[in-house]
Design an enzyme around this catalytic site. Structure first.
Site, PDB file in Angstrom:
ATOM      1  CG  ASP A  28      -2.013   1.005   1.166  1.00  0.00           C
ATOM      2  OD1 ASP A  28      -2.342   1.451   0.055  1.00  0.00           O
ATOM      3  OD2 ASP A  28      -2.544   1.368   2.229  1.00  0.00           O
ATOM      4  CG  HIS A  45       0.173   1.487  -9.321  1.00  0.00           C
ATOM      5  ND1 HIS A  45      -0.096   1.237  -8.002  1.00  0.00           N
ATOM      6  CD2 HIS A  45      -0.944   2.083  -9.831  1.00  0.00           C
ATOM      7  CE1 HIS A  45      -1.329   1.667  -7.721  1.00  0.00           C
ATOM      8  NE2 HIS A  45      -1.848   2.187  -8.806  1.00  0.00           N
ATOM      9  CG  LEU A 139       9.755 -17.338  -2.059  1.00  0.00           C
ATOM     10  CD1 LEU A 139       9.410 -17.243  -0.574  1.00  0.00           C
ATOM     11  CD2 LEU A 139      10.382 -16.018  -2.481  1.00  0.00           C
TER      12      LEU A 139
HETATM   13  C1  FPP Z   1      -1.900   0.029  -3.473  1.00  0.00           C
HETATM   14  O1  FPP Z   1      -1.413   1.340  -3.584  1.00  0.00           O
HETATM   15  C2  FPP Z   1      -1.395  -0.887  -4.428  1.00  0.00           C
HETATM   16  C3  FPP Z   1      -2.154  -1.619  -5.309  1.00  0.00           C
HETATM   17  C4  FPP Z   1      -3.471  -1.264  -5.831  1.00  0.00           C
HETATM   18  C5  FPP Z   1      -1.607  -2.883  -5.780  1.00  0.00           C
HETATM   19  C6  FPP Z   1      -0.672  -2.720  -6.889  1.00  0.00           C
HETATM   20  C7  FPP Z   1       0.705  -2.905  -6.435  1.00  0.00           C
HETATM   21  C8  FPP Z   1       1.725  -2.698  -7.241  1.00  0.00           C
HETATM   22  C9  FPP Z   1       1.543  -2.257  -8.625  1.00  0.00           C
HETATM   23  C10 FPP Z   1       3.091  -2.901  -6.706  1.00  0.00           C
HETATM   24  C11 FPP Z   1       3.848  -3.900  -7.462  1.00  0.00           C
HETATM   25  C12 FPP Z   1       2.987  -4.927  -8.068  1.00  0.00           C
HETATM   26  C13 FPP Z   1       3.344  -5.630  -9.124  1.00  0.00           C
HETATM   27  C14 FPP Z   1       2.369  -6.414  -9.888  1.00  0.00           C
HETATM   28  C15 FPP Z   1       4.720  -5.626  -9.558  1.00  0.00           C
HETATM   29  P1  FPP Z   1      -2.505   2.450  -3.613  1.00  0.00           P
HETATM   30  O2  FPP Z   1      -2.761   2.792  -5.046  1.00  0.00           O
HETATM   31  O3  FPP Z   1      -3.711   2.017  -2.864  1.00  0.00           O
HETATM   32  O4  FPP Z   1      -1.808   3.627  -2.868  1.00  0.00           O
HETATM   33  P2  FPP Z   1      -2.530   4.788  -2.020  1.00  0.00           P
HETATM   34  O5  FPP Z   1      -3.232   4.115  -0.870  1.00  0.00           O
HETATM   35  O6  FPP Z   1      -1.378   5.642  -1.585  1.00  0.00           O
HETATM   36  O7  FPP Z   1      -3.459   5.484  -2.959  1.00  0.00           O
END
Ligand code: FPP
Length: 248
Positions: A28, A45, A139
């Site tokens: 997050d 992201h 893993l």
């Molecule tokens: C939350 O941040 C994250 C997600 C919605 C998941 C996606 C995660 C990634 C892209 C990291 C790496 C993943 C991969 C597939 C390599 P948020 O958008 O909720 O952040 P905020 O709470 O600050 O808005």
């Protein structure tokens, strides 16, 4: 004598029994990380990819055997169409780009989630990565894509009800062990350490069944700034906890 930077990259020395077998990751804070820099959310992201794979390396070094990454939840479809489109494409691209590296490192990739609504191309990429890495033992990396804890439990209940209706199962045979066979990934182990970045303190519907006795650790760092050392710090906190599993 090791340079301090090299020394820093060694995991903390902990007894084997203090290392969690399964770590769940709620990645997050990507959006906030990007906002702080005046960038679009998608840049957050993108920056989160390196964090995830540094954590994978950190997990291998310290001896964690299973990692579950919450890459796209069943609730993430509620985000803007542009962000959903980005996240779908990004998941597909990351799996394709990283699968050989993961394979060489002995990592088994598994997709955990619901097929409904998920882009076919993303599912295919995940299934190919599963096939390529299925013999790896160091893993297991569960990529939770289109995953939701309540959806998983409701889907399991529906499948179980079908088996009861077909008289394959009698209602009095149902117990936790049998029920867990109907979950998205029946062989997934219980979560030992549930780690969430960004300072938010909630589970957000991640691995509800499997985290019944997980130790919760919330780190005050946005996901793109997470490194293997964040994981190691969380494991040190975990190692200091007393787990009683309901016993006195
Ligand atoms: C939350 O941040 C994250 C997600 C919605 C998941 C996606 C995660 C990634 C892209 C990291 C790496 C993943 C991969 C597939 C390599 P948020 O958008 O909720 O952040 P905020 O709470 O600050 O808005």
């Amino acid at each position: 004598m090791k340079k301090p930077s090299e020394k820093k990259m060694l995991p903390p020395r902990l007894p084997k029994s203090a290392i969690p077998h399964h770590v769940a990751l709620v990645m997050d804070g990507n959006g906030r990380w990007a906002k702080q820099r005046g960038l679009p959310r998608t840049k957050g992201h993108e920056a989160g990819e390196a964090a995830l794979f540094d954590v994978v390396e950190g997990a291998l070094l310290i001896g964690v055997k299973e990692l579950s990454a919450y890459a796209f939840s069943t609730e993430n479809w509620r985000r803007s169409p542009d962000e959903v489109k980005f996240l779908m494409g990004f998941n597909r691209e990351v799996i394709r780009r990283r699968r050989d590296q993961m394979n060489e490192m002995g990592v088994r990739i598994r997709w955990v989630g619901r097929p409904q609504k998920l882009w076919k191309s993303v599912m295919n990429e995940l299934l190919e990565a599963e096939e390529l890495t299925k013999r790896n033992k160091k893993l297991t990396l569960n990529m939770c894509v289109n995953y939701g804890g309540r959806a998983e439990i409701a889907d399991a209940a529906a499948l179980l009800a079908q088996d009861v209706a077909k008289k394959r199962i009698k209602p009095d045979q149902i117990n936790e062990k049998l029920f867990s066979k109907y979950l998205d990934e029946p062989t997934m182990s219980d979560v030992d350490l549930f780690l969430r970045s960004s300072g938010e303190q909630r589970t957000s519907n991640f691995l509800l069944w499997q985290s019944a006795y997980a130790e919760m650790v919330f780190m005050d760092v946005l996901w793109p700034d997470v490194t293997r050392e964040t994981l190691w710090k969380a494991i040190e906190i975990y190692a200091g906890r007393e787990r009683r599993f309901g016993k006195a």
